[in-house]
Design a protein around this motif. Sequence first.
Motif, PDB file in Angstrom:
ATOM      1  N   ILE A 122       0.861  -1.180   0.000  1.00  9.72           N
ATOM      2  CA  ILE A 122       0.000   0.000   0.000  1.00  9.72           C
ATOM      3  C   ILE A 122       0.896   1.228   0.000  1.00  9.72           C
ATOM      4  O   ILE A 122       1.620   1.485   0.978  1.00  9.72           O
ATOM      5  CB  ILE A 122      -0.940   0.038   1.221  1.00  9.72           C
ATOM      6  N   ALA A 123       0.905   1.972  -1.097  1.00 10.80           N
ATOM      7  CA  ALA A 123       1.674   3.214  -1.164  1.00 10.80           C
ATOM      8  C   ALA A 123       0.830   4.346  -0.577  1.00 10.80           C
ATOM      9  O   ALA A 123      -0.400   4.308  -0.622  1.00 10.80           O
ATOM     10  CB  ALA A 123       2.048   3.522  -2.605  1.00 10.80           C
ATOM     11  N   TYR A 124       1.505   5.354  -0.029  1.00 12.26           N
ATOM     12  CA  TYR A 124       0.736   6.488   0.496  1.00 12.26           C
ATOM     13  C   TYR A 124       1.481   7.801   0.267  1.00 12.26           C
ATOM     14  O   TYR A 124       2.685   7.833   0.022  1.00 12.26           O
ATOM     15  CB  TYR A 124       0.379   6.289   1.967  1.00 12.26           C
ATOM     16  N   SER A 125       0.725   8.875   0.337  1.00 15.61           N
ATOM     17  CA  SER A 125       1.268  10.195   0.051  1.00 15.61           C
ATOM     18  C   SER A 125       1.784  10.865   1.321  1.00 15.61           C
ATOM     19  O   SER A 125       1.053  10.959   2.315  1.00 15.61           O
ATOM     20  CB  SER A 125       0.192  11.078  -0.587  1.00 15.61           C
ATOM     21  N   PRO A 126       3.011  11.380   1.303  1.00 13.52           N
ATOM     22  CA  PRO A 126       3.506  12.134   2.457  1.00 13.52           C
ATOM     23  C   PRO A 126       2.703  13.411   2.692  1.00 13.52           C
ATOM     24  O   PRO A 126       2.755  13.976   3.787  1.00 13.52           O
ATOM     25  CB  PRO A 126       4.958  12.453   2.077  1.00 13.52           C
ATOM     26  N   PHE A 155      -8.644   6.608  -1.606  1.00 12.33           N
ATOM     27  CA  PHE A 155      -7.845   5.461  -2.030  1.00 12.33           C
ATOM     28  C   PHE A 155      -7.911   5.323  -3.547  1.00 12.33           C
ATOM     29  O   PHE A 155      -8.959   5.542  -4.156  1.00 12.33           O
ATOM     30  CB  PHE A 155      -8.371   4.186  -1.369  1.00 12.33           C
ATOM     31  N   GLY A 156      -6.776   4.945  -4.152  1.00 12.52           N
ATOM     32  CA  GLY A 156      -6.715   4.790  -5.601  1.00 12.52           C
ATOM     33  C   GLY A 156      -6.296   3.399  -6.028  1.00 12.52           C
ATOM     34  O   GLY A 156      -5.518   2.727  -5.330  1.00 12.52           O
ATOM     35  N   ARG A 157      -6.810   2.955  -7.157  1.00 16.51           N
ATOM     36  CA  ARG A 157      -6.458   1.657  -7.724  1.00 16.51           C
ATOM     37  C   ARG A 157      -6.771   1.674  -9.211  1.00 16.51           C
ATOM     38  O   ARG A 157      -7.364   2.639  -9.721  1.00 16.51           O
ATOM     39  CB  ARG A 157      -7.220   0.521  -7.024  1.00 16.51           C
ATOM     40  N   ALA A 207       0.634   9.776 -10.029  1.00 20.89           N
ATOM     41  CA  ALA A 207       0.659  11.242 -10.067  1.00 20.89           C
ATOM     42  C   ALA A 207      -0.206  11.836  -8.964  1.00 20.89           C
ATOM     43  O   ALA A 207       0.176  12.824  -8.312  1.00 20.89           O
ATOM     44  CB  ALA A 207       0.191  11.732 -11.436  1.00 20.89           C
ATOM     45  N   ARG A 208      -1.374  11.254  -8.724  1.00 19.63           N
ATOM     46  CA  ARG A 208      -2.272  11.770  -7.688  1.00 19.63           C
ATOM     47  C   ARG A 208      -1.718  11.502  -6.286  1.00 19.63           C
ATOM     48  O   ARG A 208      -1.957  12.295  -5.364  1.00 19.63           O
ATOM     49  CB  ARG A 208      -3.666  11.166  -7.850  1.00 19.63           C
ATOM     50  N   LEU A 209      -0.995  10.413  -6.112  1.00 16.72           N
ATOM     51  CA  LEU A 209      -0.339  10.184  -4.830  1.00 16.72           C
ATOM     52  C   LEU A 209       0.736  11.240  -4.586  1.00 16.72           C
ATOM     53  O   LEU A 209       0.850  11.795  -3.487  1.00 16.72           O
ATOM     54  CB  LEU A 209       0.303   8.796  -4.801  1.00 16.72           C
ATOM     55  N   GLN A 210       1.523  11.520  -5.598  1.00 21.65           N
ATOM     56  CA  GLN A 210       2.584  12.508  -5.447  1.00 21.65           C
ATOM     57  C   GLN A 210       2.035  13.892  -5.128  1.00 21.65           C
ATOM     58  O   GLN A 210       2.607  14.640  -4.338  1.00 21.65           O
ATOM     59  CB  GLN A 210       3.432  12.560  -6.716  1.00 21.65           C
ATOM     60  N   SER A 211       0.917  14.247  -5.755  1.00 19.48           N
ATOM     61  CA  SER A 211       0.341  15.572  -5.551  1.00 19.48           C
ATOM     62  C   SER A 211      -0.473  15.673  -4.269  1.00 19.48           C
ATOM     63  O   SER A 211      -0.801  16.772  -3.818  1.00 19.48           O
ATOM     64  CB  SER A 211      -0.565  15.935  -6.736  1.00 19.48           C
ATOM     65  N   GLY A 212      -0.819  14.543  -3.672  1.00 19.60           N
ATOM     66  CA  GLY A 212      -1.646  14.546  -2.487  1.00 19.60           C
ATOM     67  C   GLY A 212      -3.133  14.458  -2.773  1.00 19.60           C
ATOM     68  O   GLY A 212      -3.954  14.516  -1.848  1.00 19.60           O
ATOM     69  N   GLU A 213      -3.518  14.303  -4.059  1.00 21.76           N
ATOM     70  CA  GLU A 213      -4.933  14.149  -4.391  1.00 21.76           C
ATOM     71  C   GLU A 213      -5.480  12.809  -3.926  1.00 21.76           C
ATOM     72  O   GLU A 213      -6.682  12.670  -3.710  1.00 21.76           O
ATOM     73  CB  GLU A 213      -5.127  14.294  -5.903  1.00 21.76           C
TER      74      GLU A 213
END
Length: 314
Positions: A122-126, A155-157, A207-213
């Motif tokens: 499970i990856a997550y955004s800082p 959550f994204g998938r 991309a959305r994880l990196q941006s925090g979306e």
Amino acid sequence: MRFSSTIRRRELLARSIALAAGAALSGLPRGLFASELITLDVAYAGSMGSLMEGPIKAAAAQTLKMEMRGRAQGSTALAQLIVGENIRPDVFICVTPGPMLTIFRAGKAGSARPIAHTEMVIAYSPKSKFAAKLHDAAEGKARWWEVLQEPGLRFGRTDPITDPQGRNIVFTVMLAAKIYQQPNLMKKILGPALNEQQIFTEPMVQARLQSGELDAASAYKIQPGSFNLPYIVLPKEINLSGPNVATEHHDIVLNIGSKGWQPEPLIYYAAVLKNAFNSRGGEAFVDWLIGPEAQAIFRRFNYDPPGAALALHP
């Protein structure tokens, strides 16, 4: 007439690569046969993008004198495009056996070789407001499946119909529900299998994880590092890294419409297609992928070796 000319040009390239590949296999200097890079078309699982378009492409050019032209997409979607003859790559690389078996049933390949394997995380955004709780889960101080139920967590998938990873996160949660005795876990974390609020293309998830979306998302272990994203390691009994997940959990089935899937091991397979324009180059490339140079690159990018995984055959 234009199509015929294109075919003739590809056939000429294929003959050229036969000489270059023959040199590679015999140990002769490749420079004696060609002064330019020969094209190799590779369709590969979208999760491999950073690896394939970076060090693998560069090393193939240096060692094999081949210019790799890649196409990244969900493995299931790529298999369908190949079977429908919408694309005609020289080499197909997929994750999980299922897409390759689709290729076999259509008579498009005669065998596939395991080149690596991975596991679900499970990856997550800082940047997430839940980052501290997700970090605690990564440290073993909180239950990951409880954190993912936090109200408002995004959550994204990926699409479970076209991409094995989209199915694999569903299997992971279904296994967790079974093992942790949490019967409503699927509904609480993912909602329906086809949840439009969670499903994005693979590049958009990252991309959305990196941006925090997005706060968190499904991923393979190979992915977060390339995007400098933290992740939660999942227990072996649910991360699909085992070779016998289907036989051990025959009761876990994902049904969407008339189609049903069962968990599969997260092994990457490579096959040269029977109608490849550049079959000799494809064979040399797959041989190289399982050799020491390419395998060292796989290790640097957090791929695990294929281990005892066997080649696939029709």
